[in-house]
Design a protein around this motif. Structure first.
Motif, PDB file in Angstrom:
ATOM      1  N   PRO A  27     -79.620 -35.164 -32.644  1.00  0.00           N
ATOM      2  CA  PRO A  27     -79.196 -35.508 -34.304  1.00  0.00           C
ATOM      3  C   PRO A  27     -78.793 -37.002 -34.269  1.00  0.00           C
ATOM      4  O   PRO A  27     -78.871 -37.531 -35.124  1.00  0.00           O
ATOM      5  CB  PRO A  27     -77.856 -34.609 -34.143  1.00  0.00           C
ATOM      6  CG  PRO A  27     -77.220 -34.395 -32.629  1.00  0.00           C
ATOM      7  CD  PRO A  27     -78.512 -34.165 -32.017  1.00  0.00           C
ATOM      8  N   PRO A  30     -82.446 -39.545 -36.175  1.00  0.00           N
ATOM      9  CA  PRO A  30     -82.747 -38.771 -37.204  1.00  0.00           C
ATOM     10  C   PRO A  30     -84.353 -38.983 -37.377  1.00  0.00           C
ATOM     11  O   PRO A  30     -85.006 -38.411 -37.894  1.00  0.00           O
ATOM     12  CB  PRO A  30     -82.037 -39.107 -38.396  1.00  0.00           C
ATOM     13  CG  PRO A  30     -81.182 -40.265 -37.877  1.00  0.00           C
ATOM     14  CD  PRO A  30     -81.502 -40.147 -36.261  1.00  0.00           C
ATOM     15  N   LEU A  53     -82.328 -26.926 -41.901  1.00  0.00           N
ATOM     16  CA  LEU A  53     -81.531 -27.799 -41.958  1.00  0.00           C
ATOM     17  C   LEU A  53     -80.077 -27.421 -41.599  1.00  0.00           C
ATOM     18  O   LEU A  53     -79.373 -27.933 -40.957  1.00  0.00           O
ATOM     19  CB  LEU A  53     -81.488 -28.795 -43.176  1.00  0.00           C
ATOM     20  CG  LEU A  53     -82.816 -29.525 -43.228  1.00  0.00           C
ATOM     21  CD1 LEU A  53     -82.892 -30.029 -44.983  1.00  0.00           C
ATOM     22  CD2 LEU A  53     -83.151 -30.491 -42.242  1.00  0.00           C
ATOM     23  N   LEU A  54     -79.773 -26.366 -42.105  1.00  0.00           N
ATOM     24  CA  LEU A  54     -78.244 -25.676 -41.778  1.00  0.00           C
ATOM     25  C   LEU A  54     -78.239 -25.133 -40.380  1.00  0.00           C
ATOM     26  O   LEU A  54     -77.319 -25.590 -39.735  1.00  0.00           O
ATOM     27  CB  LEU A  54     -78.314 -24.485 -42.785  1.00  0.00           C
ATOM     28  CG  LEU A  54     -76.795 -23.688 -42.667  1.00  0.00           C
ATOM     29  CD1 LEU A  54     -75.750 -24.612 -42.980  1.00  0.00           C
ATOM     30  CD2 LEU A  54     -76.751 -22.261 -43.369  1.00  0.00           C
ATOM     31  N   TYR A  56     -79.897 -26.449 -38.032  1.00  0.00           N
ATOM     32  CA  TYR A  56     -79.916 -27.793 -37.107  1.00  0.00           C
ATOM     33  C   TYR A  56     -78.353 -28.127 -37.107  1.00  0.00           C
ATOM     34  O   TYR A  56     -78.196 -28.655 -36.087  1.00  0.00           O
ATOM     35  CB  TYR A  56     -80.823 -28.877 -37.963  1.00  0.00           C
ATOM     36  CG  TYR A  56     -81.213 -30.195 -36.908  1.00  0.00           C
ATOM     37  CD1 TYR A  56     -82.130 -30.043 -35.998  1.00  0.00           C
ATOM     38  CD2 TYR A  56     -80.406 -31.132 -37.361  1.00  0.00           C
ATOM     39  CE1 TYR A  56     -82.074 -31.079 -35.571  1.00  0.00           C
ATOM     40  CE2 TYR A  56     -80.630 -32.468 -37.017  1.00  0.00           C
ATOM     41  CZ  TYR A  56     -81.492 -32.197 -35.702  1.00  0.00           C
ATOM     42  OH  TYR A  56     -81.685 -33.559 -35.059  1.00  0.00           O
ATOM     43  N   ARG A  57     -77.914 -28.559 -38.073  1.00  0.00           N
ATOM     44  CA  ARG A  57     -76.340 -28.959 -38.317  1.00  0.00           C
ATOM     45  C   ARG A  57     -75.517 -27.989 -37.492  1.00  0.00           C
ATOM     46  O   ARG A  57     -74.687 -28.394 -36.776  1.00  0.00           O
ATOM     47  CB  ARG A  57     -76.025 -29.078 -39.819  1.00  0.00           C
ATOM     48  CG  ARG A  57     -76.852 -30.003 -40.543  1.00  0.00           C
ATOM     49  CD  ARG A  57     -75.945 -30.213 -41.822  1.00  0.00           C
ATOM     50  NE  ARG A  57     -77.055 -31.222 -42.894  1.00  0.00           N
ATOM     51  CZ  ARG A  57     -77.717 -30.546 -43.863  1.00  0.00           C
ATOM     52  NH1 ARG A  57     -77.614 -29.340 -44.196  1.00  0.00           N
ATOM     53  NH2 ARG A  57     -78.385 -31.446 -44.622  1.00  0.00           N
ATOM     54  N   LEU A  58     -75.555 -26.766 -37.666  1.00  0.00           N
ATOM     55  CA  LEU A  58     -74.602 -25.764 -36.889  1.00  0.00           C
ATOM     56  C   LEU A  58     -75.117 -25.928 -35.589  1.00  0.00           C
ATOM     57  O   LEU A  58     -74.060 -25.983 -34.607  1.00  0.00           O
ATOM     58  CB  LEU A  58     -74.979 -24.319 -37.509  1.00  0.00           C
ATOM     59  CG  LEU A  58     -74.306 -24.141 -38.887  1.00  0.00           C
ATOM     60  CD1 LEU A  58     -74.699 -22.829 -39.146  1.00  0.00           C
ATOM     61  CD2 LEU A  58     -72.782 -24.524 -38.966  1.00  0.00           C
ATOM     62  N   HIS A  60     -76.092 -28.382 -33.611  1.00  0.00           N
ATOM     63  CA  HIS A  60     -75.729 -29.546 -33.167  1.00  0.00           C
ATOM     64  C   HIS A  60     -73.957 -29.851 -33.243  1.00  0.00           C
ATOM     65  O   HIS A  60     -73.372 -30.397 -32.476  1.00  0.00           O
ATOM     66  CB  HIS A  60     -76.455 -30.962 -33.629  1.00  0.00           C
ATOM     67  CG  HIS A  60     -77.947 -30.627 -33.150  1.00  0.00           C
ATOM     68  ND1 HIS A  60     -78.097 -31.200 -31.793  1.00  0.00           N
ATOM     69  CD2 HIS A  60     -78.881 -30.738 -33.913  1.00  0.00           C
ATOM     70  CE1 HIS A  60     -79.405 -31.147 -31.505  1.00  0.00           C
ATOM     71  NE2 HIS A  60     -79.879 -30.621 -32.872  1.00  0.00           N
ATOM     72  N   ARG A  61     -73.479 -29.122 -34.404  1.00  0.00           N
ATOM     73  CA  ARG A  61     -72.060 -29.194 -34.251  1.00  0.00           C
ATOM     74  C   ARG A  61     -71.621 -28.339 -33.204  1.00  0.00           C
ATOM     75  O   ARG A  61     -70.644 -28.768 -32.684  1.00  0.00           O
ATOM     76  CB  ARG A  61     -71.815 -28.711 -35.593  1.00  0.00           C
ATOM     77  CG  ARG A  61     -70.172 -28.805 -35.754  1.00  0.00           C
ATOM     78  CD  ARG A  61     -69.530 -28.286 -37.180  1.00  0.00           C
ATOM     79  NE  ARG A  61     -70.452 -29.372 -38.170  1.00  0.00           N
ATOM     80  CZ  ARG A  61     -70.557 -28.978 -39.606  1.00  0.00           C
ATOM     81  NH1 ARG A  61     -69.966 -27.759 -39.916  1.00  0.00           N
ATOM     82  NH2 ARG A  61     -71.069 -29.891 -40.320  1.00  0.00           N
TER      83      ARG A  61
END
Length: 64
Positions: A27, A30, A53-54, A56-58, A60-61
């Motif tokens: 992440p 980008p 995208l959701l 991906y964010r979850l 890496h979070r």
């Protein structure tokens, strides 16, 4: 229930594999997602998809 044609199953499997690979792009860089979206139209659709995208964010979070 009949299975879809082999070419459809392969396409779905290829898309799922590509999604898992793209999910693991770092992440903090980008531009890699941007470059990946330029490879082909299916990858562009995948990278710009809201669900991807959701995820991906979850993903890496949770990794932090």
């Amino acid at each position: 229930m009949a299975l879809p044609p082999l070419r459809v199953r392969r396409a779905l499997m290829d898309e799922a594999i590509a999604g898992e690979i793209l999910l693991r792009l770092p992440p903090d860089e980008p531009e890699r997602l941007v470059r990946a979206s330029l490879v082909c139209k299916p990858w562009r659709r995948l990278v710009t998809d809201r669900v991807f995208l959701l995820r991906y964010r979850l993903f890496h979070r949770a990794a932090l």
